[in-house]
Scaffold this motif. Sequence first.
Motif, PDB file in Angstrom:
ATOM      1  N   ASP A 188      74.901  82.345  51.680  1.00 39.37           N
ATOM      2  CA  ASP A 188      75.175  83.153  52.862  1.00 39.37           C
ATOM      3  C   ASP A 188      74.072  84.167  53.142  1.00 39.37           C
ATOM      4  OD1 ASP A 188      77.422  81.914  53.581  1.00 39.37           O
ATOM      5  OD2 ASP A 188      78.828  83.493  53.026  1.00 39.37           O
ATOM      6  N   TYR A 189      73.472  84.724  52.076  1.00 39.15           N
ATOM      7  CA  TYR A 189      72.486  85.763  52.364  1.00 39.15           C
ATOM      8  C   TYR A 189      71.240  85.217  53.032  1.00 39.15           C
ATOM      9  CZ  TYR A 189      70.973  84.585  47.578  1.00 39.15           C
ATOM     10  OH  TYR A 189      70.608  83.935  46.437  1.00 39.15           O
ATOM     11  N   VAL A 190      70.958  83.942  52.835  1.00 42.48           N
ATOM     12  CA  VAL A 190      69.841  83.333  53.564  1.00 42.48           C
ATOM     13  C   VAL A 190      70.221  83.211  55.038  1.00 42.48           C
ATOM     14  CG1 VAL A 190      68.486  81.238  53.853  1.00 42.48           C
ATOM     15  CG2 VAL A 190      68.875  82.156  51.581  1.00 42.48           C
ATOM     16  N   GLU A 191      71.456  82.807  55.269  1.00 39.25           N
ATOM     17  CA  GLU A 191      71.908  82.719  56.653  1.00 39.25           C
ATOM     18  C   GLU A 191      71.995  84.109  57.279  1.00 39.25           C
ATOM     19  OE1 GLU A 191      75.432  80.444  57.193  1.00 39.25           O
ATOM     20  OE2 GLU A 191      74.981  80.075  59.292  1.00 39.25           O
ATOM     21  N   ALA A 192      72.429  85.071  56.464  1.00 43.97           N
ATOM     22  CA  ALA A 192      72.507  86.438  56.973  1.00 43.97           C
ATOM     23  C   ALA A 192      71.122  86.928  57.378  1.00 43.97           C
ATOM     24  CB  ALA A 192      73.116  87.363  55.923  1.00 43.97           C
ATOM     25  N   ARG A 194      68.685  85.010  58.358  1.00 41.43           N
ATOM     26  CA  ARG A 194      68.326  84.281  59.570  1.00 41.43           C
ATOM     27  C   ARG A 194      69.005  84.931  60.781  1.00 41.43           C
ATOM     28  NH1 ARG A 194      69.527  78.923  57.988  1.00 41.43           N
ATOM     29  NH2 ARG A 194      67.602  78.959  56.798  1.00 41.43           N
ATOM     30  N   VAL A 195      70.261  85.316  60.558  1.00 38.59           N
ATOM     31  CA  VAL A 195      71.023  85.954  61.627  1.00 38.59           C
ATOM     32  C   VAL A 195      70.391  87.279  62.049  1.00 38.59           C
ATOM     33  CG1 VAL A 195      73.151  87.215  61.985  1.00 38.59           C
ATOM     34  CG2 VAL A 195      73.232  84.872  61.228  1.00 38.59           C
ATOM     35  N   SER A 196      69.765  87.959  61.100  1.00 37.82           N
ATOM     36  CA  SER A 196      69.145  89.227  61.479  1.00 37.82           C
ATOM     37  C   SER A 196      67.719  89.004  61.954  1.00 37.82           C
ATOM     38  CB  SER A 196      69.216  90.229  60.326  1.00 37.82           C
ATOM     39  OG  SER A 196      68.331  89.863  59.320  1.00 37.82           O
ATOM     40  N   GLY A 197      67.373  87.764  62.220  1.00 33.52           N
ATOM     41  CA  GLY A 197      66.106  87.490  62.892  1.00 33.52           C
ATOM     42  C   GLY A 197      64.934  87.187  61.987  1.00 33.52           C
TER      43      GLY A 197
ATOM     44  N   ARG B  56      78.994  80.224  65.736  1.00 39.88           N
ATOM     45  CA  ARG B  56      77.637  79.982  65.294  1.00 39.88           C
ATOM     46  C   ARG B  56      76.738  79.458  66.416  1.00 39.88           C
ATOM     47  NH1 ARG B  56      77.637  79.873  59.300  1.00 39.88           N
ATOM     48  NH2 ARG B  56      79.300  81.380  59.070  1.00 39.88           N
ATOM     49  N   MET B  59      74.538  81.824  68.100  1.00 40.35           N
ATOM     50  CA  MET B  59      73.324  82.219  67.385  1.00 40.35           C
ATOM     51  C   MET B  59      72.426  81.021  67.164  1.00 40.35           C
ATOM     52  SD  MET B  59      73.152  85.108  65.073  1.00 40.35           S
ATOM     53  CE  MET B  59      73.702  86.720  65.430  1.00 40.35           C
ATOM     54  N   LEU B  61      72.960  78.581  65.030  1.00 38.23           N
ATOM     55  CA  LEU B  61      72.802  78.607  63.579  1.00 38.23           C
ATOM     56  C   LEU B  61      73.129  77.274  62.938  1.00 38.23           C
ATOM     57  CD1 LEU B  61      74.294  81.861  62.098  1.00 38.23           C
ATOM     58  CD2 LEU B  61      71.993  80.993  61.845  1.00 38.23           C
ATOM     59  N   ARG B  91      68.007  87.112  67.508  1.00 39.33           N
ATOM     60  CA  ARG B  91      68.972  87.265  66.429  1.00 39.33           C
ATOM     61  C   ARG B  91      68.810  88.632  65.781  1.00 39.33           C
ATOM     62  NH1 ARG B  91      67.628  81.577  63.495  1.00 39.33           N
ATOM     63  NH2 ARG B  91      69.006  80.214  64.668  1.00 39.33           N
ATOM     64  N   GLY B  92      69.897  89.330  65.633  1.00 35.45           N
ATOM     65  CA  GLY B  92      69.839  90.636  65.003  1.00 35.45           C
ATOM     66  C   GLY B  92      69.652  91.739  66.022  1.00 35.45           C
ATOM     67  N   MET B  97      75.703  89.377  63.182  1.00 39.75           N
ATOM     68  CA  MET B  97      76.884  88.712  62.646  1.00 39.75           C
ATOM     69  C   MET B  97      77.324  89.287  61.302  1.00 39.75           C
ATOM     70  SD  MET B  97      77.212  84.652  62.481  1.00 39.75           S
ATOM     71  CE  MET B  97      78.479  83.785  61.612  1.00 39.75           C
ATOM     72  N   PHE B  99      79.659  88.343  57.894  1.00 39.11           N
ATOM     73  CA  PHE B  99      80.141  87.136  57.232  1.00 39.11           C
ATOM     74  C   PHE B  99      81.459  87.372  56.520  1.00 39.11           C
ATOM     75  CE2 PHE B  99      75.818  86.338  58.025  1.00 39.11           C
ATOM     76  CZ  PHE B  99      75.708  84.968  58.164  1.00 39.11           C
ATOM     77  N   ASP B 101      82.352  86.596  53.278  1.00 34.44           N
ATOM     78  CA  ASP B 101      82.312  87.143  51.935  1.00 34.44           C
ATOM     79  C   ASP B 101      81.048  87.978  51.741  1.00 34.44           C
ATOM     80  OD1 ASP B 101      82.327  87.751  49.308  1.00 34.44           O
ATOM     81  OD2 ASP B 101      82.856  85.746  48.613  1.00 34.44           O
ATOM     82  N   ALA B 105      76.849  87.390  51.060  1.00 27.91           N
ATOM     83  CA  ALA B 105      75.963  87.567  52.208  1.00 27.91           C
ATOM     84  C   ALA B 105      74.919  88.646  51.990  1.00 27.91           C
ATOM     85  CB  ALA B 105      76.778  87.877  53.454  1.00 27.91           C
ATOM     86  N   MET B 167      77.555  95.434  54.731  1.00 28.47           N
ATOM     87  CA  MET B 167      77.245  94.259  55.560  1.00 28.47           C
ATOM     88  C   MET B 167      77.342  94.624  57.043  1.00 28.47           C
ATOM     89  SD  MET B 167      76.628  90.966  55.113  1.00 28.47           S
ATOM     90  CE  MET B 167      75.866  90.303  56.580  1.00 28.47           C
TER      91      MET B 167
END
Lengths: 295, 332
Positions: A188-192, A194-197, B56, B59, B61, B91-92, B97, B99, B101, B105, B167
């Motif tokens: 998830d942290y890799v996706e997180a 990615r989500v933050s750009g 998703r 984004m 994703l 993004r961001g 987003m 998550f 858990d 994340a 988070m």
Amino acid sequence: MSAIADSPPVVVLAQAGKGYWASVWSRLIKDKVAMTALAVILVIVLAAIFAPYIAPADPFKGSMLRRLKPIGFPGYPLGGDELGRDMLTRLIYGGRLSIFMGVLPVLCAFVVGSSIGIFAGYVGGWINTLLMRIIDVFFAFPSVLLAIALSGALGAGILNSIVSLTIVFVPQIARVAEAVTTQIRTRDYVEAARVSGAGAFTIVRMHVLGNVLGPIFVFSTSLISVSMILAAGLSFLGLGVKPPEAEWGLMLNTLRTAIYSQPLVAALPGLMIFMVSISFNLFSDGLRSAMEVKQ
Amino acid sequence: MNGAGPIVDVKQLTVDFATGGGASVRAVAGVDLTLKPGETLALLGESGSGKSVTLRALMRLHPKSARFGGSVNVDGRDILAMPAGDLARYRGKIVSMIFQDPGLALDPVYRVGDQIAEAVMRHEGISRAEARKRALGLFERVRIPSPDRRLDNYPHEMSGGMRQRAMIALALACRPKVLLADEPTTALDATVQIQVLLLLRELQRELGLAVIFVTHDIGVAVEVADRIAVMYGGRIVETGPCADVIRNAAHPYTLGLLASRTGHGAAKGSRLVTIPGSPPDLTNLPPGCSFSPRCPRAIEACRQIVPPLVVTGPGHAAACIRVDAASVALSA
């Protein structure tokens, strides 16, 4: 009940986090086995580095009259070899090449192998499959055989044995790197990130490298002992270091003929190889368990 | 908030995933969504209903095997046609987003504060010291006690609730306009859940965020949302203002969900009400309404055509051709 209610609230201050490596070190330092192993490695490495200052004699100066002297012979604390050279001196000097040939191929393979593995693991898809199947071809050969074959093809010599040993270790490290990267990539942290750009490069640099290098590093330290033994094996077979250089594997080979006359002296280089390689193994075991307590 | 146009505008979104052998699964089958600035929408549905996939898509994703159809406009930009470089900037910065858990994340090998600072630096090109100051402000905003020290914590040194707060701070780092939340309270304790929900609600009001909240928990949806969209089998089956959907549910699936809640009023020992049957198999959906096999009110026509959304009240619509019959029969 009232006693509990009246007691002043306990203020728990958040601890500023100790660095990850600092906490690994604090656990490692409590591990007696790993620390002993580290001490053995340090002593032998330091002795090898400062060999000219601490060795009692000249490693190349022999004496035909004093060949194969037993341990404790006057002037020869650990005996003399088949050319009458001081064994203690040659064992100290031998550490230079032996440890060098244990560490350098692993270091090269660490750089090359983790690059391949992380790339393959992060990109995924058919590129991953292609690279990993090529890597798998190398696994078809036992590593000793592969090292001998490569050294034989490249020709004897220190540089060539380092190259061939590197080639032996690259697939092993690449495979571990690929496995760990594939696992991290879906976190998830890799996706997180990615989500933050974050772009692919940032993700690899921060999140993949940060999480992958630890396990690869531990695995690599366990390869040092294998590399030392293989290098010694190559020298023993005449494919590595050439006489009159002092190197434990080579010394083992040249003293082989003395196994009946001076068995203890003849076994000394082997003992050194054993001690250093098991120390590297024990240390890497300790490192692994110290690093595992992450979450 | 004001009369401005929608910040999120999704039209006829479809998402297909290749499943190998040339086959594909349609996870989202024609979803329309609009969201005004400052509005909170809850996407409600069970596993496999397409709610997370829809989220998703906002984004982009998805893995490369995903095929999109329809259009997704956020803040006046077409997300599905956006080049990779713009996507990273978007993004961001515009959409961010949270998550499910927070333990997974946040990267375990970096201090939480550094992860937030990194995201801020990436978008705004400010110095590390400035970024850290921003992170500290965010930690105060999400009410993490002794925020200065907590910035130097690693994720494993924090509790679950605090991690989710961190988070949220990370997601808000670059002042996004839209916040997507993918079941942000599912992994938390019940007591912590409500705190996090209240915090989200408060932040959303203060910052004027548009929030899309994915959940399978009707209670959570009621707590946070202005509007609810219920999804089933990749489609929105009912949408409307939160209170209205709860009070005057029209779709038999929504009615089933409401009936199967564990309320405080339920007598001890009484059986829980359930919806018969099991969630639909997306590879093998029935031709008509995907809920028809489980629907107590289904008639032959339900199995023929996919029902369109029928307006049942102000801003309230349900995709059921038997709207009246269903609400009368099941709410009685």
